[in-house]
Design a protein around this motif. Sequence first.
Motif, PDB file in Angstrom:
ATOM      1  N   SER A 811       0.822  -1.202   0.000  1.00 38.03           N
ATOM      2  CA  SER A 811       0.000   0.000   0.000  1.00 38.03           C
ATOM      3  C   SER A 811       0.858   1.254   0.000  1.00 38.03           C
ATOM      4  O   SER A 811       0.619   2.196  -0.762  1.00 38.03           O
ATOM      5  CB  SER A 811      -0.929  -0.004   1.219  1.00 38.03           C
ATOM      6  N   ARG A 815       0.672   4.146  -2.696  1.00 36.05           N
ATOM      7  CA  ARG A 815       0.013   5.387  -2.300  1.00 36.05           C
ATOM      8  C   ARG A 815       0.942   6.591  -2.355  1.00 36.05           C
ATOM      9  O   ARG A 815       0.513   7.697  -2.685  1.00 36.05           O
ATOM     10  CB  ARG A 815      -0.568   5.257  -0.881  1.00 36.05           C
ATOM     11  N   TYR A 816       2.206   6.371  -2.033  1.00 31.16           N
ATOM     12  CA  TYR A 816       3.133   7.507  -2.001  1.00 31.16           C
ATOM     13  C   TYR A 816       3.951   7.645  -3.282  1.00 31.16           C
ATOM     14  O   TYR A 816       4.860   8.465  -3.352  1.00 31.16           O
ATOM     15  CB  TYR A 816       4.054   7.389  -0.779  1.00 31.16           C
ATOM     16  N   ARG A 839      -8.341   1.673   0.460  1.00 28.97           N
ATOM     17  CA  ARG A 839      -7.667   2.955   0.703  1.00 28.97           C
ATOM     18  C   ARG A 839      -6.601   3.212  -0.362  1.00 28.97           C
ATOM     19  O   ARG A 839      -6.411   4.346  -0.811  1.00 28.97           O
ATOM     20  CB  ARG A 839      -7.038   2.966   2.102  1.00 28.97           C
ATOM     21  N   THR A 840      -5.900   2.157  -0.748  1.00 24.24           N
ATOM     22  CA  THR A 840      -4.866   2.301  -1.779  1.00 24.24           C
ATOM     23  C   THR A 840      -5.496   2.644  -3.123  1.00 24.24           C
ATOM     24  O   THR A 840      -5.016   3.530  -3.840  1.00 24.24           O
ATOM     25  CB  THR A 840      -4.053   0.993  -1.881  1.00 24.24           C
ATOM     26  N   THR A 843      -6.641   6.305  -3.201  1.00 24.72           N
ATOM     27  CA  THR A 843      -5.528   7.251  -3.372  1.00 24.72           C
ATOM     28  C   THR A 843      -5.009   7.228  -4.804  1.00 24.72           C
ATOM     29  O   THR A 843      -4.731   8.279  -5.403  1.00 24.72           O
ATOM     30  CB  THR A 843      -4.401   6.928  -2.379  1.00 24.72           C
ATOM     31  N   LEU A 844      -4.886   6.034  -5.377  1.00 26.46           N
ATOM     32  CA  LEU A 844      -4.416   5.939  -6.765  1.00 26.46           C
ATOM     33  C   LEU A 844      -5.411   6.595  -7.730  1.00 26.46           C
ATOM     34  O   LEU A 844      -5.021   7.137  -8.770  1.00 26.46           O
ATOM     35  CB  LEU A 844      -4.223   4.473  -7.157  1.00 26.46           C
TER      36      LEU A 844
END
Length: 906
Positions: A811, A815-816, A839-840, A843-844
């Motif tokens: 993740s 995500r970052y 959640r991942t 964000t993507l």
Amino acid sequence: MLHQLAETSFLKEQMAYFNGFEKSSHDIERYAVPAAIAERDWSRFIHFMLLAINLRGMAEDLLRFLKPLARSGQVVAAMEVINRTADPLERSVAKAVIAGTLEPSSLLFQRLTQSLTFDLATLPLPADPFFAEQMAEKQLWGVVVVAQEFGMSAAEALSGILRERPDWNDAIWGSIAECHVKRRGALDPDFWEALRHVKSPDLLKSYLPEVLASEADVPNPEAVLALVEGLSRDLELNWLCRLSLLVALTRTSEEAAGDLWERWSVNGPIPWSMEIANRGGPFLRTLADQQIRALVEQVSDTETKTALCIASLVPERDPEIVCSIQEMIELLPPGIPQIRWKLRLVGTSHGLAEVEIRREVQSLSQSLLGLNYAVDLEDLCRFLDLFSTHLPLDLGDELKRVLRKADPNDLLQIIERVDNVSLLADLLENSYVYLSLFSMAESDALLFRSEFLTQIIPRLCVLAKDISYTRHASDLNAEEADKVRASTAEKLIDTNLPDLAEKVCRSISSRSLRHLTRLGLRIKTMQANNLGNLESLLETSATDECIQDEIIGLRSLLAPKSTPSHQMHVLLAPIGNQQSQYLALFRLSWRMLQSPNKGGSKRAECEILDQLVQAAGLVASDAQLVGMMPEVADLVASRSGRHALPEIREALERLLFLRPVSWALRREACEALLSRLLSVLSEHANKGPFWSGAAEVAKMIADLLKQVGNGSNSEVEERGLIPVLFAVMDRMPIPTLKRFLRDTEPERFLLLYRLNDKALAGVLDELAMQDAPDAVILETVFYLLSDRYPEIVPDFLSMQPAGLFRDRLCSALLRYGWLSADHAPEALGLIGDPAVRLRTEITLGLAFKNGSEDENAWLGSLASLSVLDLVDPQDPRNEPWLRKLWTIDPERSRPVLAWAALQALA
């Protein structure tokens, strides 16, 4: 239907008719909310959803107040709470709490008893020994509550537990005995039957005499004594119980107690001991001087004689007895025995002038200092109480001497045991001085100060009936301060000080905790015949304050983008919660700074940023501050030009310093900050002659590496930041950055950094052969390969064991932005936890184009996560998601999210 439910008193009448919330809650969720969604009536959707949430919240909140609720006649509502409780142990405890308010002959009591066997059939323990021990403690507490409230009625349901856990035998049977003595007194046969199952003689000697001494009425002490003799032939227990009965009888008739003593005292010698003397004190004080002298002559042991004389002291005693006590104390061995009995003698104040007492207290101070205050805590508390009363001007110096020799936990026990308001007030008012005497690491000192204030403030407020001491709670962070205030309010409620409790309640900043505490105040202060109806309880606890604050904050975003910075606070002033106010200020600042016309000038931009930074004091919660840091740092540093690097550095150092917040949250914030500002760091590294910019970036990273212990100590959890720091270094545009870190520790991590792609892949093979590879080294290799050799990363990730580590690693890489989105399909498939995967994906999906099919999928993922897990719009980490959501047409997003909100209630 919507009009009938929203605009009339139908729901209130329904609650009153069914005497509970469950039917109304079901109807709102089953009919009203879906109808509002179908009609796209969003104002009524919010109205009914808030009502549904508050009704469900009532059931959860009332679990804490079941006993007063049931005692006030709201048994149906209390039963609804039980029916909503899923955990068998918690359900059993809830049933026990209600059973304690019922007559054992009642039909409901019998129904509750019958269902216990099913609930307590199995109490499984987890495989992990640490968690098993914690779970066992919780289970024992629950079982004890069941035994205390059901008594012998629960014996059959508890039989399996007694077989499986023989070490719980005495705790369970002692609790059953306690239930029956409270119900029908010491002559209840079930009380004695339960005591026959208690195996520890010491427990019987401490418990049974205490119970008998506390009896309000003892109509037939001879019959009770016969039951004691039938229980045990232990002579000491027999006399402990006799004197306890005499003490109880003394409260109603000293003459009857004296007559009974005359009969009992001739039945052979009394096995006097310090315990027997102390137990009989209230009765012995009614005897004449000559009787006391006669008893003392029967005793050979000097310390027991001393105990007997001191236990019998009253102001009217012959002064010669006081002198003889002093002589006996001098015959005792020097040290602790003499100190113990001098403390007790001086504490009675009988036969001693104030000058003598002060002299004795000063002498005791010197004796205790010679022993380094190594005495029983009870004696130390008694000494401090005496010192505070008779030598108040010297109390501060004495406390310093005591605490230099004490353990921090001793201080907490002193607070719990002493009732001296002056002593406790001095400890609180000068706490910074006293706590500095303990040798502790900074983080431990912060935690201990929190524990100290949490314990002393409520106790002092109750003893002094003065809530001004709650001002010291402001020394803690917002969450801890609120816990102190809530605890203080609850203790004030329990001691029948509702007006003071209400004042403290108002000072709780957390909405949910404030309303929960107020609900407890409302229930506990209602009279049984004047409770009021259930809807009044709902009105007490229900709130839309958080929604109102959110609405005001969102409405401020509609202000013209040219609004001057000095008028921004006017827009946000109506927001009641300070943290919500700061979040709204940040959103407004972000919107104005992102607009093409950023306030009209560079000066206006600087004013907005300055106002945002200065207002950070509104964020009283350390966790909230950590969550806000990446957002604020991104906004400020990306517009700070040559000052960007110091801004980034300061933000990272603050995140590392905020140790009361879990490392998982701080690591996430550090990584979010660095990944967002990677372009700013790269730009800075390219600046200046002779790579001076690169040298400054390298120095910042080197200093951060030192702050996290250079990775050498695996106990330092902050070393988990090393993979992120090396990922940043690896993405700098200046290859010579390595040159500036040549002599930097940790050397083993730098060796990884200097390896080429294939060599790094080889390190992964080596780590795979190890049983327990260093997680930080493993992460570092993955972070470096994600940029250098990304195509092999998903394959190597798939070789890691499925679980939390792999989920979090996959993740974070996605995500970052450390791992290219091109590899997202393979990496996402390796994440086992649905919430982490969603959640991942969310964000993507921030980069998806408006109106695209991908955006519809993104909206579906957000809705799915809302059902699985909390997605709080007040959580700063979710700000990028909200900004994306606000770009989508509400007619598309509202129905999807509305159905998700309804599902989340299920």
